[in-house]
Scaffold this motif. Structure first.
Motif, PDB file in Angstrom:
ATOM      1  N   VAL A 115       0.938 -18.388   6.766  1.00  0.00           N
ATOM      2  CA  VAL A 115       1.040 -17.995   8.163  1.00  0.00           C
ATOM      3  C   VAL A 115       2.177 -17.330   8.400  1.00  0.00           C
ATOM      4  N   PHE A 116       3.675 -17.241   7.588  1.00  0.00           N
ATOM      5  CA  PHE A 116       4.134 -16.159   7.744  1.00  0.00           C
ATOM      6  C   PHE A 116       4.018 -14.388   7.925  1.00  0.00           C
ATOM      7  N   VAL A 117       2.684 -14.194   6.820  1.00  0.00           N
ATOM      8  CA  VAL A 117       1.990 -12.462   6.514  1.00  0.00           C
ATOM      9  C   VAL A 117       1.134 -12.863   8.308  1.00  0.00           C
ATOM     10  N   VAL A 118       0.502 -13.806   8.631  1.00  0.00           N
ATOM     11  CA  VAL A 118      -0.043 -13.240   9.532  1.00  0.00           C
ATOM     12  C   VAL A 118       0.429 -13.462  10.947  1.00  0.00           C
ATOM     13  N   GLU A 119       1.020 -14.335  11.090  1.00  0.00           N
ATOM     14  CA  GLU A 119       1.579 -14.333  12.522  1.00  0.00           C
ATOM     15  C   GLU A 119       3.711 -14.110  12.548  1.00  0.00           C
ATOM     16  N   PHE A 120       4.108 -13.821  11.475  1.00  0.00           N
ATOM     17  CA  PHE A 120       4.923 -13.897  11.142  1.00  0.00           C
ATOM     18  C   PHE A 120       6.285 -12.410  11.361  1.00  0.00           C
ATOM     19  N   ALA A 121       5.451 -11.589   9.909  1.00  0.00           N
ATOM     20  CA  ALA A 121       6.113 -10.418   9.109  1.00  0.00           C
ATOM     21  C   ALA A 121       5.843  -9.581   9.777  1.00  0.00           C
ATOM     22  N   PRO A 122       6.498  -8.650   9.668  1.00  0.00           N
ATOM     23  CA  PRO A 122       6.769  -7.337  10.594  1.00  0.00           C
ATOM     24  C   PRO A 122       5.179  -6.399  10.292  1.00  0.00           C
ATOM     25  N   GLU A 123       5.415  -5.771  10.748  1.00  0.00           N
ATOM     26  CA  GLU A 123       3.529  -4.928   9.784  1.00  0.00           C
ATOM     27  C   GLU A 123       3.874  -4.327   8.967  1.00  0.00           C
ATOM     28  N   PRO A 124       5.118  -3.401   9.223  1.00  0.00           N
ATOM     29  CA  PRO A 124       5.806  -2.805   7.111  1.00  0.00           C
ATOM     30  C   PRO A 124       5.801  -4.195   6.609  1.00  0.00           C
ATOM     31  N   ILE A 125       5.986  -5.191   6.945  1.00  0.00           N
ATOM     32  CA  ILE A 125       6.257  -6.190   5.105  1.00  0.00           C
ATOM     33  C   ILE A 125       4.832  -6.815   5.190  1.00  0.00           C
ATOM     34  N   ARG A 126       4.167  -6.635   6.303  1.00  0.00           N
ATOM     35  CA  ARG A 126       2.611  -7.436   6.071  1.00  0.00           C
ATOM     36  C   ARG A 126       1.528  -6.300   5.460  1.00  0.00           C
ATOM     37  N   ARG A 127       2.506  -5.094   5.574  1.00  0.00           N
ATOM     38  CA  ARG A 127       1.040  -3.462   4.573  1.00  0.00           C
ATOM     39  C   ARG A 127       1.949  -3.833   3.107  1.00  0.00           C
ATOM     40  N   ILE A 128       2.656  -4.623   2.759  1.00  0.00           N
ATOM     41  CA  ILE A 128       3.317  -4.453   1.713  1.00  0.00           C
ATOM     42  C   ILE A 128       2.805  -5.615   1.084  1.00  0.00           C
ATOM     43  N   LEU A 129       3.114  -7.039   1.412  1.00  0.00           N
ATOM     44  CA  LEU A 129       2.227  -7.876   1.035  1.00  0.00           C
ATOM     45  C   LEU A 129       1.230  -7.868   0.644  1.00  0.00           C
ATOM     46  N   GLU A 130       0.154  -7.835   1.480  1.00  0.00           N
ATOM     47  CA  GLU A 130      -1.291  -7.446   1.551  1.00  0.00           C
ATOM     48  C   GLU A 130      -1.646  -7.455   0.137  1.00  0.00           C
ATOM     49  N   PRO A 131      -1.336  -6.265   0.197  1.00  0.00           N
ATOM     50  CA  PRO A 131      -1.500  -5.502  -1.346  1.00  0.00           C
ATOM     51  C   PRO A 131      -1.189  -6.092  -2.112  1.00  0.00           C
ATOM     52  N   VAL A 132       0.194  -6.801  -2.508  1.00  0.00           N
ATOM     53  CA  VAL A 132       0.398  -7.285  -3.479  1.00  0.00           C
ATOM     54  C   VAL A 132       0.078  -8.713  -4.191  1.00  0.00           C
ATOM     55  N   VAL A 133      -0.616  -9.503  -3.128  1.00  0.00           N
ATOM     56  CA  VAL A 133      -0.979 -10.339  -2.956  1.00  0.00           C
ATOM     57  C   VAL A 133      -2.356 -10.294  -3.730  1.00  0.00           C
TER      58      VAL A 133
END
Length: 334
Positions: A115-133
């Motif tokens: 939920v955090f990644v899809v809706e609430f995470a800022p774009e820079p953080i999202r770009r880091i989190l998705e490859p890490v996951v």
């Protein structure tokens, strides 16, 4: 006329190519189904002598499974009458504990992270989190096992288990840090990235118009996404949970490394000590006894364990399919 004839030949050629592709894909699917059928038939045929001898008692309690495995193996080596007596409840119980504990922890964590990644995470953080996951989802299980052996198990042994804990159960089992707790925590870390990846895809598929309509009525973002986004994505949540549970049930190497390798059923009556007692799931038991396949009765016993895991995976898939049927009225499919 020449142009029309050429067009007809071209169309006929394309149809022939499509037909060949359909036949090839059909043959591949039939071959795959045949392979699965042969695999299931072979496993259950090899497992049948063990089930036939023990009946439903195979799944029940009664004695130490490690001692029973030793008796089964040596009965063939000493040229005596084969022994098949085996009561698998302690290792089935260990499988249920590690799998259910890890799935519950992972589901809660994965849902909030998604939920955090899809809706609430800022774009820079999202770009880091998705490859890490996605990287974590592809890490070999032996790496997690090494981390557990080198970091988590010593920590539990030195800081969680007290001398009083050791003395209280020393007459039954030895506490060393290799435990149910270590297995559940590391297994949760292994399957959570898989859940997150599937959950994120499902949440992104929720129509934005539905969310924007709720926001336009003055409902806050968190309540909107939780009540509409997560509710709509429930089929994807079920699919991700089923996939992660299937991986957890079949996990071998990591659990064999950190759970203690003892066919012991942790006792809830022991209080908090229950979590730090050792155990051993079915898949890890197969790994540890694989060298004993030369013994015919032991081979049948090992295949019986494999048959239970295979049947569990099939029932898990069926349960996931059944759980998604009432959700077809929602917009997101998994």
């Amino acid at each position: 006329m020449a142009s029309e004839s050429h067009q007809r030949r071209r169309t006929a050629g394309e149809l022939l190519t499509d037909k060949r592709a359909e036949l090839l894909l059909g043959a591949l699917v039939c071959g795959l189904l045949l392979f699965v059928g042969l695999l299931v038939g072979f496993v259950f045929r090899e497992a049948w002598p063990s089930f036939q001898h023990n009946g439903l008692a195979w799944f029940g309690p009664g004695g130490n499974p490690d001692q029973q495995i030793q008796a089964i193996f040596t009965s063939a080596n000493l040229l005596r009458e084969p022994v098949y007596t085996f009561h698998a409840w302690p290792i089935i119980y260990g499988t249920l504990l590690t799998t259910c504990g890890a799935v519950i922890l992972s589901f809660i964590a994965a849902l909030f992270v998604s939920v955090f990644v899809v809706e609430f995470a800022p774009e820079p953080i999202r770009r880091i989190l998705e490859p890490v996951v996605r990287l974590l989802a592809s890490v070999p299980s032996v790496i997690f096992g090494l981390l557990g052996v080198l970091i988590l198990v010593p920590f539990i042994g030195e800081h969680v288990i007290s001398d009083e804990n050791r003395r209280s159960v020393s007459y039954v089992v030895s506490l060393s840090g290799y435990s149910l707790l270590a297995g559940v925590l590391i297994l949760s870390l292994m399957i959570a990235p898989l859940m997150i990846a599937v959950f994120c895809d499902g949440l992104r598929a929720v129509p934005r118009g539905w969310l924007e309509g709720s926001l336009g009525l003055g409902i806050n973002s968190w309540r909107t996404f939780w009540k509409i986004g997560v509710r709509t994505a429930r089929p994807a949540l079920v699919a991700g949970t089923v996939l992660a549970t299937a991986r957890a049930i079949g996990e071998v190497v990591m659990l064999a490394m950190v759970t203690g390798g003892v066919a012991f059923a942790p006792n809830p009556a022991d209080g908090l000590i229950f979590f730090i007692e050792p155990t051993r799931p079915l898949a890890a038991t197969i790994l540890q006894t694989a060298e004993e396949l030369t013994s015919p009765p032991m081979r049948h016993t090992i295949f019986a364990m494999a048959a239970v895991l295979l049947f569990s995976g099939a029932m898990l898939s069926l349960a996931g399919w059944a759980a998604k049927q009432p959700m077809k009225r929602y917009g997101v499919r998994a």
